[in-house]
Enzyme design. Structure first.
Site, short mmCIF file in Angstrom:
data_model
loop_
_atom_site.label_atom_id
_atom_site.label_comp_id
_atom_site.label_asym_id
_atom_site.label_seq_id
_atom_site.Cartn_x
_atom_site.Cartn_y
_atom_site.Cartn_z
N GLY A 227 -41.61 -74.41 51.67
CA GLY A 227 -40.69 -75.17 50.84
C GLY A 227 -39.47 -75.61 51.62
O GLY A 227 -39.19 -75.10 52.71
N PRO A 229 -35.49 -76.08 52.72
CA PRO A 229 -34.46 -75.04 52.84
C PRO A 229 -33.68 -74.88 51.54
O PRO A 229 -33.36 -75.85 50.86
CB PRO A 229 -33.56 -75.58 53.97
CG PRO A 229 -34.41 -76.54 54.72
CD PRO A 229 -35.34 -77.14 53.73
N GLY A 230 -33.37 -73.63 51.22
CA GLY A 230 -32.55 -73.35 50.06
C GLY A 230 -33.28 -73.24 48.75
O GLY A 230 -32.64 -73.12 47.69
N THR A 231 -34.62 -73.28 48.75
CA THR A 231 -35.37 -73.23 47.50
C THR A 231 -35.67 -71.81 47.04
O THR A 231 -36.23 -71.62 45.96
CB THR A 231 -36.70 -74.01 47.64
OG1 THR A 231 -37.39 -73.55 48.81
CG2 THR A 231 -36.43 -75.49 47.77
N LYS A 233 -37.12 -69.03 49.14
CA LYS A 233 -38.26 -68.32 49.74
C LYS A 233 -37.87 -66.88 50.09
O LYS A 233 -38.59 -65.93 49.75
CB LYS A 233 -38.74 -69.08 50.98
CG LYS A 233 -39.22 -70.50 50.69
CD LYS A 233 -39.74 -71.18 51.92
CE LYS A 233 -38.65 -71.43 52.96
NZ LYS A 233 -37.62 -72.36 52.46
N HIS A 448 -15.44 -105.01 46.98
CA HIS A 448 -16.68 -104.50 47.59
C HIS A 448 -17.38 -103.53 46.63
O HIS A 448 -18.59 -103.67 46.36
CB HIS A 448 -16.35 -103.82 48.92
CG HIS A 448 -17.56 -103.35 49.67
ND1 HIS A 448 -17.99 -103.95 50.82
CD2 HIS A 448 -18.42 -102.33 49.44
CE1 HIS A 448 -19.07 -103.33 51.28
NE2 HIS A 448 -19.35 -102.32 50.46
N GLU A 449 -16.65 -102.56 46.14
CA GLU A 449 -17.26 -101.57 45.24
C GLU A 449 -17.60 -102.18 43.90
O GLU A 449 -18.58 -101.78 43.25
CB GLU A 449 -16.33 -100.37 45.06
CG GLU A 449 -16.04 -99.60 46.33
CD GLU A 449 -17.30 -99.11 47.01
OE1 GLU A 449 -18.31 -98.85 46.33
OE2 GLU A 449 -17.30 -98.98 48.24
#
Length: 671
Positions: A227, A229-231, A233, A448-449
């Site tokens: 999986g 990273p950070g899930t 395991k 622009h935004e």
């Protein structure tokens, strides 16, 4: 000689810090004192030789009261009992053979019984020690024993404690976890119900193996958890250790790899030997890709240390002499680089995929991590879960922790929804950075935004609406238009990809409408749009070239691929690919220009609102497009009264990019 060389020569030496010595200060002082004592013992100060007297002269001095002390010792050398006398006078009245004055004297003849009685009457004999061969030998050997003992405690013990002994260098570094210290169970793991069900079979087998053995079932020898990273395991492996009432060993893949050949293989063998002694047991190998990478990639031969370690691991898991009772659980986020022999049935029989959590899993994860945080009544974890698509379990835990830290810095007793929103924006898009901009730069940034926001709102089909528009620098961008999906996105259509390119192009077009010029503020938008267009043509087959994949030559040789590289497309096809990418981008550029031209009034009002409020919500953009004005109240964004943050990198060109895969976290449309 140049001035630089003169400065180098005149430069003073750096002072050595007091804690920078490799040896302890106490050990240094012990060595110094020991050296001084040894020099003193080996080179004693030379004293004048004693005077030699006979028995009669000693008796005369004793009768005159001029002898301060006397000593008689027996010497059995030659088989006879010799009495040798020595002593000192009260004053240096004697002269030795060199003519020097001295108080010390020795007897030149043997003390007989009669002379011994006369000396006893004068009361000058202090002691009569009996010297034997054993005591003489002890006096000679004792200093050497003391020196050897000192060297042992100072050096040998230091070496053993530092290197843990030369014989234990090849021993396994697997740590056996205690069952009661910081125990984690399946109740502490959320968002991966299918994975918990699969690994739960292992725990159930260890508790009641006869249940499976009655029908001929055999528990898997190895479970590979895969999986991003950070899930969770490693957290799931800790939960297995907490649930299973068996010994649990934990080790990292990098603990096997050493610079000395054969050490990794020796540690693998020792680890399995410990496991067999404690069978049934579980062995968890974290980041197994450090030792289990594909063999024969051309980088290192069969004598490579990593390959020897992998070979030993393969044999121990399922070789000729294999014993039951040792279950291997490994975790990695790079299953594509693992060796095929490691993944076959009989070694890692089962692969458990732990993917990014969905909306239900995110809510469960937030509830687990919210147990230790004081939350206000207005905090709705379900709303937070909907607003954080693509975040892993570790990122969700970090989200609540950042919100708690922010609330504490604001002197709050509980974490409310505003703290969580600020922490989410900080994690996803970076922290706000107040920068000084003149009116011209601020105006160009606002239009622009506004261009991104107008096109994004017009093209939105209800899946990825505009969340927030701001001209306050955040992360590496001067301004940003952010989008948050209303649901988990598992795949995108061709229309959705084209809409993303069109939205990315809108910023430059709106900026050109007002200023009549273009700037480098749209560099991040151009890179993002070009990357999406090339992926559509080369990987997804969303062009006139047809469903053909032309991106196979992007693999890296150092990840276990072939050294030789072959070109899969011809030069003519490459020109057609470039033409197709150009056609997609120019077409969406024209489309964005038409949308902004038709909504020019709304564009101006959104830009004016940004200049006034600096930050507006997505609902305000929708209201301007539909009603021509903002209906909902705008919450004024005030600079937080917090300690100043570290200055970030200069934001002239944005480098933020959205996720290009089928699923991913929301990303801003940078200025």
């Amino acid at each position: 000689m140049s001035d630089n060389e003169n400065n180098k020569k005149r430069r003073p030496l750096k002072s050595i810090p007091p804690d920078g010595f490799p040896l302890k200060t106490g050990l240094i002082w012990v060595l110094i004192i020991g050296a001084i004592v040894a020099l003193f013992l080996l080179n004693p100060a030379k004293s004048p030789q004693p005077a030699v007297l006979n028995v009669q002269e000693v008796l005369e001095l004793a009768e005159q009261g001029k002898i301060a002390k006397g000593n008689i010792r027996s010497d059995s050398t030659g088989g006879k009992d010799w009495h040798v006398m020595s002593g000192e006078t009260t004053e240096p009245i004697l002269r030795n053979a060199a003519g020097l004055e001295t108080k010390a004297f020795t007897m030149s003849d043997r003390v007989t019984d009669s002379s011994y009685e006369k000396l006893q009457k004068t009361k000058v004999i202090v002691a009569k020690p009996a010297t034997t061969a054993m005591t003489q030998l002890l006096y000679n050997i004792l200093p050497f024993i003391l020196v050897i003992g000192l060297l042992y405690f100072l050096f040998v013990r230091q070496l053993k404690s530092a290197g843990k002994g030369a014989l234990s260098f090849g021993k396994s570094r697997a740590k056996m976890l205690t069952r009661d210290k910081d125990r984690i169970t399946f109740a502490d793991v959320a968002g991966c119900d299918e994975a918990k069900e699969e690994v739960g079979e292992v725990v159930e087998f260890l508790k009641d193996p006869k249940k499976f053995q009655k029908i001929g079932g055999r528990i898997p020898k190895g479970i590979l958890m895969v999986g991003p990273p950070g899930t969770g395991k490693t957290l799931l492996a800790k939960a297995i250790a907490g649930e299973a009432d068996v010994p649990f060993f934990s080790i990292s893949g990098s603990d096997f790899v050493e610079m000395f050949v054969g050490v990794g293989a020796s540690r693998v063998r020792d680890m399995f030997e410990q496991g067999r002694k404690n069978a049934p047991c579980l062995i968890f190998i974290d980041e197994i890709d450090a030792v289990g990478r594909q063999r024969g990639a051309g980088l290192g031969g069969g004598n490579d240390e990593r390959e020897q370690t992998l070979n030993s691991l393969l044999v121990e898991m399922d070789g000729f002499d294999t014993q039951e009772g040792v279950i291997i659980i490994a975790a990695t986020n790079r299953p594509d680089v693992l060796d095929s022999a490691l993944l076959r049935p009989g070694r890692f029989d089962r692969q458990v995929t732990i993917d990014l959590p969905d909306i239900v899993g995110r809510e469960q994860i937030l509830r687990v991590h919210a147990r230790k945080i004081a939350l206000s009544d207005n905090v709705e974890l379900a709303v937070i879960a909907r607003g954080t698509p693509g975040l892993s379990g570790a990122e969700l835990a970090n989200l609540l922790n950042e919100a708690a830290l922010l609330a504490a810095r604001r002197n709050k007793k509980k974490v409310d929804m505003s703290d969580i929103d600020e922490a989410r924006d900080k994690i996803l898009w970076g922290r706000e950075r107040r920068r000084v901009m003149d009116d011209k730069e601020k105006q160009a940034l606002a239009w622009h935004e506004a261009g991104h926001a107008i096109v994004g709102a017009v093209l939105d089909d209800g899946t990825v609406p505009v969340h927030k528009v701001t001209i306050i620098p955040r992360g590496q961008s001067l301004g940003s238009t952010t989008y948050i999906p209303t649901k988990d996105i598992l795949g995108r259509t061709k229309k959705q990809y084209l809409d993303r390119i069109c939205t990315a192009m809108a910023g430059r077009i709106a900026e050109e409408f007002v200023t009549g010029d273009i700037s480098d503020g749209a560099s991040g938008d151009i890179k993002q749009a070009t990357k999406i267009a090339r992926m559509m043509v080369c990987d997804l087959g969303m062009s006139e070239l047809g469903p053909i994949s032309m991106g196979d030559n992007q693999d890296t040789v150092f990840l276990g691929r072939d050294i030789t590289r072959s070109q899969h497309i011809s030069e003519e096809t490459a020109r057609r690919v470039d033409a197709a990418v150009t056609e997609i981008i120019t077409g969406q550029y024209k489309r964005a220009s038409e949308i902004l031209t038709g909504h020019r009034a709304a564009l101006d009002k959104v830009a004016a609102a940004l200049l006034e409020h600096e930050t507006i919500e997505g609902v305000h953009v929708t209201e301007i497009i539909k009603h021509g004005e903002i209906k909902s109240p705008v919450v004024a964004v005030k600079p937080p009264k917090l300690p100043p943050a570290d200055s970030a990198k200069p934001a002239g060109k944005s480098t933020s990019e959205a996720s290009d895969g089928p699923a991913g976290a929301p990303a801003p449309s940078p200025a």
